[in-house]
Design an enzyme around this catalytic site. Structure first.
Site, PDB file in Angstrom:
ATOM      1  N   TYR A 256      -2.347  -1.239  10.369  1.00 21.40           N
ATOM      2  CA  TYR A 256      -2.291  -1.334   8.905  1.00 21.40           C
ATOM      3  C   TYR A 256      -0.945  -0.828   8.381  1.00 21.40           C
ATOM      4  CZ  TYR A 256      -4.093  -0.986   4.087  1.00 21.40           C
ATOM      5  OH  TYR A 256      -4.294  -1.131   2.731  1.00 21.40           O
TER       6      TYR A 256
ATOM      7  N   SER B 150       0.865  -1.191   0.000  1.00 23.04           N
ATOM      8  CA  SER B 150       0.000   0.000   0.000  1.00 23.04           C
ATOM      9  C   SER B 150       0.894   1.231   0.000  1.00 23.04           C
ATOM     10  CB  SER B 150      -0.843  -0.015   1.283  1.00 23.04           C
ATOM     11  OG  SER B 150      -1.454   1.236   1.501  1.00 23.04           O
TER      12      SER B 150
HETATM   13  P1  NAD Z   1     -11.462  -6.207  -0.070  1.00 22.21           P
HETATM   14  O1  NAD Z   1     -12.090  -6.112   1.271  1.00 22.21           O
HETATM   15  O2  NAD Z   1     -12.295  -6.066  -1.279  1.00 22.21           O
HETATM   16  O3  NAD Z   1     -10.664  -7.562  -0.192  1.00 22.21           O
HETATM   17  C1  NAD Z   1      -9.959  -8.127   0.882  1.00 22.21           C
HETATM   18  C2  NAD Z   1      -9.877  -9.602   0.646  1.00 22.21           C
HETATM   19  O4  NAD Z   1      -9.213 -10.208   1.757  1.00 22.21           O
HETATM   20  C3  NAD Z   1     -11.265 -10.243   0.568  1.00 22.21           C
HETATM   21  O5  NAD Z   1     -11.280 -11.245  -0.424  1.00 22.21           O
HETATM   22  C4  NAD Z   1     -11.432 -10.842   1.951  1.00 22.21           C
HETATM   23  O6  NAD Z   1     -12.325 -11.927   1.959  1.00 22.21           O
HETATM   24  C5  NAD Z   1      -9.998 -11.287   2.206  1.00 22.21           C
HETATM   25  N1  NAD Z   1      -9.745 -11.594   3.620  1.00 22.21           N
HETATM   26  C6  NAD Z   1      -9.981 -10.821   4.710  1.00 22.21           C
HETATM   27  N2  NAD Z   1      -9.689 -11.503   5.828  1.00 22.21           N
HETATM   28  C7  NAD Z   1      -9.249 -12.729   5.435  1.00 22.21           C
HETATM   29  C8  NAD Z   1      -8.827 -13.890   6.129  1.00 22.21           C
HETATM   30  N3  NAD Z   1      -8.798 -13.944   7.460  1.00 22.21           N
HETATM   31  N4  NAD Z   1      -8.469 -14.968   5.413  1.00 22.21           N
HETATM   32  C9  NAD Z   1      -8.530 -14.962   4.053  1.00 22.21           C
HETATM   33  N5  NAD Z   1      -8.929 -13.885   3.347  1.00 22.21           N
HETATM   34  C10 NAD Z   1      -9.289 -12.795   4.038  1.00 22.21           C
HETATM   35  O7  NAD Z   1     -10.261  -5.145  -0.064  1.00 22.21           O
HETATM   36  P2  NAD Z   1      -9.244  -4.644  -1.191  1.00 22.21           P
HETATM   37  O8  NAD Z   1      -9.321  -3.184  -1.185  1.00 22.21           O
HETATM   38  O9  NAD Z   1      -9.422  -5.397  -2.452  1.00 22.21           O
HETATM   39  O10 NAD Z   1      -7.861  -5.031  -0.497  1.00 22.21           O
HETATM   40  C11 NAD Z   1      -6.991  -6.005  -0.991  1.00 22.21           C
HETATM   41  C12 NAD Z   1      -5.574  -5.678  -0.550  1.00 22.21           C
HETATM   42  O11 NAD Z   1      -5.170  -4.459  -1.142  1.00 22.21           O
HETATM   43  C13 NAD Z   1      -5.420  -5.497   0.963  1.00 22.21           C
HETATM   44  O12 NAD Z   1      -4.209  -6.074   1.392  1.00 22.21           O
HETATM   45  C14 NAD Z   1      -5.387  -4.003   1.106  1.00 22.21           C
HETATM   46  O13 NAD Z   1      -4.692  -3.616   2.257  1.00 22.21           O
HETATM   47  C15 NAD Z   1      -4.654  -3.606  -0.153  1.00 22.21           C
HETATM   48  N6  NAD Z   1      -4.845  -2.213  -0.542  1.00 22.21           N
HETATM   49  C16 NAD Z   1      -6.090  -1.744  -0.841  1.00 22.21           C
HETATM   50  C17 NAD Z   1      -6.220  -0.417  -1.202  1.00 22.21           C
HETATM   51  C18 NAD Z   1      -7.542   0.163  -1.571  1.00 22.21           C
HETATM   52  O14 NAD Z   1      -7.622   1.370  -1.718  1.00 22.21           O
HETATM   53  N7  NAD Z   1      -8.579  -0.620  -1.758  1.00 22.21           N
HETATM   54  C19 NAD Z   1      -5.114   0.423  -1.241  1.00 22.21           C
HETATM   55  C20 NAD Z   1      -3.868  -0.092  -0.926  1.00 22.21           C
HETATM   56  C21 NAD Z   1      -3.751  -1.416  -0.575  1.00 22.21           C
END
Ligand code: NAD
Length: 261
Positions: A156, A143
């Site tokens: 985080y 991130s």
């Molecule tokens: P999201 O909530 O859509 O997806 C998160 C995924 O992680 C889901 O499939 C969820 O089921 C899974 N998950 C959560 N807890 C879990 C567990 N205990 N075991 C297995 N799977 C689990 O969120 P996203 O935005 O797609 O995030 C995905 C990644 O990208 C994360 O690591 C997040 O920190 C990172 N990220 C997101 C953003 C953003 O703006 N959306 C920015 C930077 C980084």
């Protein structure tokens, strides 16, 4: 966001991929011909249907394997059950926002376990498979918060900085092999994880949800636009291409200029 890379015959395991960025990455890798393993902690019919949809749309093999990545043994079992793992995408993540003195210990533990420790466990099992296959890619979805900080996100920010550090270690341990390890550092991408932060942010700042999106959430993203999951997937596909053979141990920001500030 198609990148012309032929990944047919490769298997990609994408953690946390029944939603958001993980699902977007799975689709782009399948578009490039890779077989994909989807994962989350649930075991719903719709989780398996997502895999069926990808298999049908992209003419690849796709499976859904349930594993709760807050547990180290389940993270290891995910890769073992996949049986082969040429491309490992450590993506699963959760968020909790609170001042450090009010931050619940169980949230701290869960965030570190799901976002940092699980990547350690999956990588430990996947690397021998990559060595056996003679090729491998580890892409950790970190991130902008792996490079900079924001208040109220202690767990985080700590987990994501940890992931960036671990990525460098994996790159050094595999430097002489045809294996690379990199971290992608997205700014804000409009996914369920971000959408769930909007009401709380609006409440905290006394704004409408639209104002919270533009003035608070995208405040640090100079482009004032959310990145798209397909763009994250396209960048992963690029990292899997021969053009990226010498790219290892680094971070790629997809943040509309956030970390340039
Ligand atoms: P999201 O909530 O859509 O997806 C998160 C995924 O992680 C889901 O499939 C969820 O089921 C899974 N998950 C959560 N807890 C879990 C567990 N205990 N075991 C297995 N799977 C689990 O969120 P996203 O935005 O797609 O995030 C995905 C990644 O990208 C994360 O690591 C997040 O920190 C990172 N990220 C997101 C953003 C953003 O703006 N959306 C920015 C930077 C980084």
């Amino acid at each position: 966001m198609a990148i012309t890379t032929d990944l047919s015959g490769k298997t990609a395991v994408i953690t946390g991929s029944n939603s958001g960025i993980g699902l977007g990455v799975a689709r782009e890798l399948a578009r490039a011909g890779a077989n994909v393993v989807l994962n989350s902690y649930t075991d719903h019919k719709k989780d398996h249907e997502l895999a069926e949809e990808i298999a049908k749309n992209f003419n690849v093999e796709a499976r859904y394997i349930q594993a709760d990545l807050s547990k180290g043994d389940e993270a290891r079992a995910l890769i073992e059950k996949a049986g082969t793992c040429d491309i490992l995408i450590n993506n699963a993540g959760i968020q909790h926002v609170a001042p450090i003195e009010e931050f619940p210990t169980e949230k701290w533990d869960a965030i570190i376990a799901i976002m940092l420790s699980s990547a350690f466990h999956t990588t430990a099992v996947a690397l021998p498979m990559m060595r056996e296959a003679g090729w491998g890619r580890v892409v950790n979805i970190a991130s902008a918060h792996g490079l900079t900080a924001s208040p109220y996100k202690s767990a985080y920010v700590s987990a994501k900085h940890g992931v960036v550090g671990m990525t460098k270690v994996v790159a050094l341990e595999t430097a002489k092999e045809p294996i690379t390890a990199n971290a992608i550092c997205p700014g804000y991408v409009l996914t369920p994880l971000v959408e769930s932060q909007i009401p709380d942010t609006a409440k905290k700042y006394g704004m409408t949800e639209e104002e919270a999106k533009q003035k608070v959430i995208l405040e640090r993203q100079p482009s004032k636009e959310f990145a798209k999951t397909e763009q994250i997937g396209g960048t992963v596909a690029f990292l899997c291409s021969p053009a990226a053979d010498q790219i290892t141990g680094t971070t790629i920001s997809i943040d509309g200029g956030w970390t340039a500030l």
